[in-house]
Design a protein around this motif. Structure first.
Motif, PDB file in Angstrom:
ATOM      1  N   ASN A 113      -7.123 -36.586-114.065  1.00 39.36           N
ATOM      2  CA  ASN A 113      -8.316 -36.585-114.898  1.00 39.36           C
ATOM      3  C   ASN A 113      -8.828 -35.164-115.118  1.00 39.36           C
ATOM      4  OD1 ASN A 113     -10.415 -37.682-116.400  1.00 39.36           O
ATOM      5  ND2 ASN A 113     -11.692 -38.042-114.614  1.00 39.36           N
ATOM      6  N   VAL A 114      -8.948 -34.414-114.025  1.00 39.51           N
ATOM      7  CA  VAL A 114      -9.486 -33.059-114.105  1.00 39.51           C
ATOM      8  C   VAL A 114      -8.583 -32.141-114.932  1.00 39.51           C
ATOM      9  CG1 VAL A 114     -10.020 -30.999-112.724  1.00 39.51           C
ATOM     10  CG2 VAL A 114     -10.773 -33.251-111.940  1.00 39.51           C
ATOM     11  N   LYS A 115      -7.266 -32.265-114.732  1.00 39.84           N
ATOM     12  CA  LYS A 115      -6.309 -31.364-115.386  1.00 39.84           C
ATOM     13  C   LYS A 115      -5.732 -31.932-116.676  1.00 39.84           C
ATOM     14  CE  LYS A 115      -4.955 -28.981-111.186  1.00 39.84           C
ATOM     15  NZ  LYS A 115      -3.866 -28.596-110.297  1.00 39.84           N
ATOM     16  N   ASN A 116      -6.168 -33.162-117.024  1.00 41.42           N
ATOM     17  CA  ASN A 116      -5.653 -33.806-118.231  1.00 41.42           C
ATOM     18  C   ASN A 116      -4.126 -33.859-118.201  1.00 41.42           C
ATOM     19  OD1 ASN A 116      -7.111 -35.080-120.287  1.00 41.42           O
ATOM     20  ND2 ASN A 116      -6.281 -33.661-121.797  1.00 41.42           N
ATOM     21  N   ASP A 117      -3.590 -34.326-117.077  1.00 45.37           N
ATOM     22  CA  ASP A 117      -2.149 -34.281-116.825  1.00 45.37           C
ATOM     23  C   ASP A 117      -1.558 -35.690-116.859  1.00 45.37           C
ATOM     24  OD1 ASP A 117       0.423 -33.983-115.823  1.00 45.37           O
ATOM     25  OD2 ASP A 117      -0.181 -32.578-114.240  1.00 45.37           O
ATOM     26  N   ALA A 118      -0.920 -36.021-117.970  1.00 42.26           N
ATOM     27  CA  ALA A 118      -0.327 -37.351-118.142  1.00 42.26           C
ATOM     28  C   ALA A 118       0.813 -37.599-117.157  1.00 42.26           C
ATOM     29  CB  ALA A 118       0.174 -37.523-119.572  1.00 42.26           C
ATOM     30  N   SER A 119       1.511 -36.560-116.732  1.00 42.70           N
ATOM     31  CA  SER A 119       2.619 -36.753-115.794  1.00 42.70           C
ATOM     32  C   SER A 119       2.113 -37.280-114.453  1.00 42.70           C
ATOM     33  CB  SER A 119       3.411 -35.462-115.595  1.00 42.70           C
ATOM     34  OG  SER A 119       2.653 -34.496-114.889  1.00 42.70           O
ATOM     35  N   LYS A 120       0.899 -36.935-114.080  1.00 44.07           N
ATOM     36  CA  LYS A 120       0.320 -37.442-112.829  1.00 44.07           C
ATOM     37  C   LYS A 120      -0.033 -38.930-112.983  1.00 44.07           C
ATOM     38  CE  LYS A 120      -1.035 -33.177-110.720  1.00 44.07           C
ATOM     39  NZ  LYS A 120       0.141 -33.147-109.879  1.00 44.07           N
ATOM     40  N   LEU A 121      -0.452 -39.328-114.165  1.00 45.46           N
ATOM     41  CA  LEU A 121      -0.686 -40.751-114.422  1.00 45.46           C
ATOM     42  C   LEU A 121       0.630 -41.512-114.305  1.00 45.46           C
ATOM     43  CD1 LEU A 121      -3.114 -40.674-117.499  1.00 45.46           C
ATOM     44  CD2 LEU A 121      -3.698 -41.028-115.086  1.00 45.46           C
TER      45      LEU A 121
END
Length: 132
Positions: free
Chosen positions: A96-104
């Motif tokens: 959420n903080v880094k706007n990182d889709a790979s973490k999702l």
């Protein structure tokens, strides 16, 4: 907040009054996965508020899953799952903080793996409930 309350807060469309504990956990896994996928879509659409809300609900559901852990019966597996749930919550927060889709994607893959195992024991659990 217990798992039932977490599920009720995030998924009011499905009736859970008849759900046994195993089924409720299946619904929690499905609900978390659904919200992670929706959050990814919101992230790609640059909807910061929608993405944040959906990720928060995913974290809440994982907290609900954590509340179902039974350390007496589950032993080492429960301890390992608690660690994994903690990791997923932190990873979702970071996504959420880094706007990182790979973490999702990473959390969704982990959740799917656990859900597949949980779904795989459904028949055994149901037969034990009917025998008991």
């Amino acid at each position: 907040m217990n798992g039932l309350q977490a599920y009720q807060r995030v998924n009011t469309q499905t009736s859970i009054t008849d759900a046994d504990p195993h089924k409720l956990i299946q619904l929690l896994y499905a609900g978390a996965l659904e919200r992670i996928n929706m959050a990814k879509a919101r992230m790609q659409a640059n909807d910061v508020e929608g993405k944040g809300r959906l990720i928060s609900k995913s974290i809440e559901i994982i907290g609900g899953l954590r509340s179902f852990l039974n350390f007496e019966q589950g032993g080492d597996l429960a301890v390992r799952l608690e660690g994994l749930y903690d990791y997923m919550e932190r990873t979702l927060f970071e996504a959420n903080v880094k706007n990182d889709a790979s973490k999702l994607d990473e959390v969704a893959t982990l959740l799917r793996s656990i859900k597949d195992g949980w779904d795989g024991i459904r028949e055994e659990v149901v037969s034990q409930q009917h025998a008991g």
